[in-house]
Design an enzyme around this catalytic site. Structure first.
Site, short mmCIF file in Angstrom:
data_model
loop_
_atom_site.label_atom_id
_atom_site.label_comp_id
_atom_site.label_asym_id
_atom_site.label_seq_id
_atom_site.Cartn_x
_atom_site.Cartn_y
_atom_site.Cartn_z
N SER A 48 0.83 -1.21 0.00
CA SER A 48 0.00 0.00 0.00
C SER A 48 0.86 1.25 0.00
O SER A 48 2.00 1.23 0.46
CB SER A 48 -0.88 0.04 1.25
OG SER A 48 -1.72 -1.07 1.30
N1 SAH Z 1 0.52 -5.23 4.22
C1 SAH Z 1 1.20 -5.64 3.04
C2 SAH Z 1 0.34 -5.51 1.81
C3 SAH Z 1 0.06 -6.83 1.28
S1 SAH Z 1 -1.00 -6.98 -0.12
C4 SAH Z 1 2.52 -4.96 2.85
O1 SAH Z 1 2.87 -4.05 3.63
O2 SAH Z 1 3.22 -5.36 1.97
C5 SAH Z 1 -2.15 -8.17 0.51
C6 SAH Z 1 -1.58 -9.47 1.01
O3 SAH Z 1 -2.67 -10.28 1.44
C7 SAH Z 1 -0.84 -10.27 -0.06
O4 SAH Z 1 0.43 -10.56 0.40
C8 SAH Z 1 -1.69 -11.53 -0.21
O5 SAH Z 1 -0.93 -12.68 -0.50
C9 SAH Z 1 -2.36 -11.63 1.15
N2 SAH Z 1 -3.58 -12.42 1.17
C10 SAH Z 1 -4.55 -12.50 0.22
N3 SAH Z 1 -5.54 -13.31 0.61
C11 SAH Z 1 -5.20 -13.77 1.84
C12 SAH Z 1 -5.82 -14.67 2.76
N4 SAH Z 1 -6.99 -15.27 2.51
N5 SAH Z 1 -5.17 -14.90 3.93
C13 SAH Z 1 -3.98 -14.32 4.21
N6 SAH Z 1 -3.35 -13.47 3.37
C14 SAH Z 1 -3.95 -13.19 2.21
#
Ligand code: SAH
Length: 196
Positions: A48
């Site tokens: 983000s």
């Molecule tokens: N907070 C993160 C942003 C990650 S983007 C940062 O600072 O980089 C969203 C993340 O959610 C991705 O890594 C994706 O793999 C994860 N994600 C998607 N669906 C998910 C689920 N059902 N359970 C756990 N993680 C999930």
């Protein structure tokens, strides 16, 4: 830059200043690490924009010693910012992608946030083992905030996350001992969708 965009607490701004964002993004986009925009982190996922991390941290209303559950570790940047506020040992994060989880743990260790715990699994189930949490947030969007996550937050605690499959809105729920959570919305957002 952030100061102009969102009115967030001094504590949150300090946490953002302290975490080296360039350490968390792939080398190919490192020159843009401090731009206020989302960036690709591999596996089709994005980190983000800093103002969004700041806003989410602010409305999560957390302080030192609070126990926080994160759903979607991604590259670990948001977890590091949360750790800078509450202390790394109080951050528990669930990530569905094994490769992202492994790389994040390594990065967090290297940047001094090794106390953050990461579980590989489906975040829709939360992480019961370490509940109750004072707060929880999601970094991927679904049609509603998962009930397991809401249940694992203590009364008075907050849950923040993007809701919606097309247009998404940032939601916050304040959990109550009796009765339904108190909901508020915090503007339109764009996050990756939750994976199954
Ligand atoms: N907070 C993160 C942003 C990650 S983007 C940062 O600072 O980089 C969203 C993340 O959610 C991705 O890594 C994706 O793999 C994860 N994600 C998607 N669906 C998910 C689920 N059902 N359970 C756990 N993680 C999930």
């Amino acid at each position: 830059m952030l100061e102009r965009r969102e009115a967030v607490s001094a504590e949150v701004l300090e946490a953002l200043r302290r975490v080296p964002r360039h350490e968390f993004v792939p080398e190919s986009v490192r020159d843009r690490a401090y731009a206020d925009r989302p960036l690709p982190i591999g596996d089709g996922q994005t980190i983000s924009a800093p103002h969004m991390v700041a806003k989410m941290t602010d409305i999560l209303d957390i302080g030192r010693g609070d126990r926080v559950l994160e759903i979607g570790t991604g590259c670990g940047y948001h977890a590091a910012v949360t750790a800078a506020v509450v202390g790394a040992d109080n951050v528990f994060s669930v990530e569905i992608s094994e490769s992202l989880a492994a790389a994040s743990q390594e990065r967090l260790d290297r940047c001094g946030y090794g106390g953050v715990s990461i579980r590989i699994g489906d975040g829709r189930e939360g992480w019961d083992e370490h509940a109750p949490y004072d707060a929880a947030y999601l970094t991927c969007a679904a049609s509603e905030l998962p009930s397991s996550v809401l249940e694992q937050v203590a009364p008075g605690g907050r849950v923040v996350g993007p809701v919606g499959t097309g247009v998404q809105t940032l939601h916050r729920a304040i959990v109550h001992e009796d009765g339904p959570p108190e909901w508020s919305t915090h503007g339109q957002v764009r996050f990756v969708g939750m994976r199954e």
